[in-house]
Design a protein around this motif. Structure first.
Motif, PDB file in Angstrom:
ATOM      1  N   LEU A   1      10.962   2.856 -10.137  1.00 52.34           N
ATOM      2  CA  LEU A   1      11.377   3.827  -9.117  1.00 52.34           C
ATOM      3  C   LEU A   1      10.156   4.424  -8.413  1.00 52.34           C
ATOM      4  CD1 LEU A   1      14.354   5.652 -10.861  1.00 52.34           C
ATOM      5  CD2 LEU A   1      14.450   4.049  -8.949  1.00 52.34           C
ATOM      6  N   ALA A   2       9.106   4.713  -9.149  1.00 50.90           N
ATOM      7  CA  ALA A   2       7.883   5.255  -8.546  1.00 50.90           C
ATOM      8  C   ALA A   2       7.264   4.238  -7.584  1.00 50.90           C
ATOM      9  CB  ALA A   2       6.884   5.650  -9.630  1.00 50.90           C
ATOM     10  N   ALA A   3       7.259   2.973  -7.972  1.00 46.73           N
ATOM     11  CA  ALA A   3       6.716   1.928  -7.094  1.00 46.73           C
ATOM     12  C   ALA A   3       7.581   1.787  -5.842  1.00 46.73           C
ATOM     13  CB  ALA A   3       6.641   0.600  -7.847  1.00 46.73           C
TER      14      ALA A   3
ATOM     15  N   ALA B   1       8.413   2.857   0.031  1.00 45.65           N
ATOM     16  CA  ALA B   1       9.214   3.485   1.087  1.00 45.65           C
ATOM     17  C   ALA B   1       8.371   4.454   1.910  1.00 45.65           C
ATOM     18  CB  ALA B   1      10.416   4.204   0.464  1.00 45.65           C
ATOM     19  N   ILE B   2       7.542   5.234   1.262  1.00 48.04           N
ATOM     20  CA  ILE B   2       6.671   6.174   1.980  1.00 48.04           C
ATOM     21  C   ILE B   2       5.672   5.410   2.846  1.00 48.04           C
ATOM     22  CG2 ILE B   2       4.824   7.875   1.657  1.00 48.04           C
ATOM     23  CD1 ILE B   2       6.423   8.891  -0.787  1.00 48.04           C
ATOM     24  N   LEU B   3       5.106   4.344   2.332  1.00 47.33           N
ATOM     25  CA  LEU B   3       4.170   3.528   3.100  1.00 47.33           C
ATOM     26  C   LEU B   3       4.855   2.911   4.321  1.00 47.33           C
ATOM     27  CD1 LEU B   3       1.366   2.242   3.395  1.00 47.33           C
ATOM     28  CD2 LEU B   3       2.197   0.360   1.964  1.00 47.33           C
ATOM     29  N   ALA B   4       6.072   2.379   4.150  1.00 46.71           N
ATOM     30  CA  ALA B   4       6.802   1.782   5.266  1.00 46.71           C
ATOM     31  C   ALA B   4       7.130   2.826   6.326  1.00 46.71           C
ATOM     32  CB  ALA B   4       8.081   1.121   4.764  1.00 46.71           C
ATOM     33  N   LYS B   5       7.548   4.009   5.907  1.00 47.32           N
ATOM     34  CA  LYS B   5       7.872   5.067   6.863  1.00 47.32           C
ATOM     35  C   LYS B   5       6.624   5.489   7.631  1.00 47.32           C
ATOM     36  CE  LYS B   5       9.821   9.628   7.354  1.00 47.32           C
ATOM     37  NZ  LYS B   5      10.397  10.786   6.744  1.00 47.32           N
ATOM     38  N   THR B   6       5.513   5.604   6.945  1.00 45.74           N
ATOM     39  CA  THR B   6       4.268   6.005   7.587  1.00 45.74           C
ATOM     40  C   THR B   6       3.835   4.975   8.622  1.00 45.74           C
ATOM     41  OG1 THR B   6       3.591   7.181   5.595  1.00 45.74           O
ATOM     42  CG2 THR B   6       1.861   6.631   7.167  1.00 45.74           C
TER      43      THR B   6
END
Length: 167
Positions: A27-29, A34-39
């Motif tokens: 889940l952490a990975a 997801a945060i990287l893709a959004k950024t």
């Protein structure tokens, strides 16, 4: 020494001993991805600068340009010819798009000028207007750029138009 190697090679993994730990790690990975893709992909970028049509001068005619994603922008100044230190009426028409015209920024192309921005007032059916004036400049002939700021949802567009004045 062989027992130490066997312990390292054949030792049970943490995920075999703790299934909950493996789930938390996965889940952490996924959250990090997801945060990287959004950024990278969803962060709003700066405004889109539309192409300048150097064949049209808004001091002598109504100029228009296509908008990204469809639609058209028309821009007219009056009265013509454009005079310095006189009231200047702006009319912007947006058709075939849900973009809104917000303001027009006037800058000197060949001579730096002070900040001069007109805030547009919607009058319905995609028509926007304002009244402003241009300052006197020291040079005889002045080339101006009027940049219309448009907004379409979270996207901003800058539509440049050029014209000249005589002192």
């Amino acid at each position: 020494m062989n027992a130490a190697i066997e312990t390292l090679v054949f030792a049970p993994r943490a995920s075999d001993r703790c299934p909950l730990c493996a789930l938390v790690g996965a889940l952490a990975a996924a959250l990090a991805l997801a945060i990287l893709a959004k950024t990278l992909f969803l962060v709003p970028r700066g405004p889109t600068l539309l192409a300048l049509d150097e064949t049209c001068s808004i001091s002598s005619e109504t100029c228009s340009m296509p908008l990204p994603g469809g639609g058209r922008l028309e821009f007219a100044l009056g009265p013509r010819p454009v005079r310095l230190l006189s009231p200047l009426k702006l009319e912007i028409r947006v058709s075939g798009s849900n973009a809104r015209a917000l303001e027009v920024d006037f800058t000197g192309v060949n001579t730096p000028m002070a900040f001069n921005r007109a805030y547009l007032i919607p009058s319905g059916n995609g028509v926007y207007g304002a009244q402003t004036g241009l300052p006197v400049c020291a040079t005889g002939r002045m080339v101006w750029q009027a940049t219309v700021l448009l907004e379409n949802g979270e996207r901003q567009m800058l539509a440049p138009f050029r014209f000249e004045t005589e002192h």
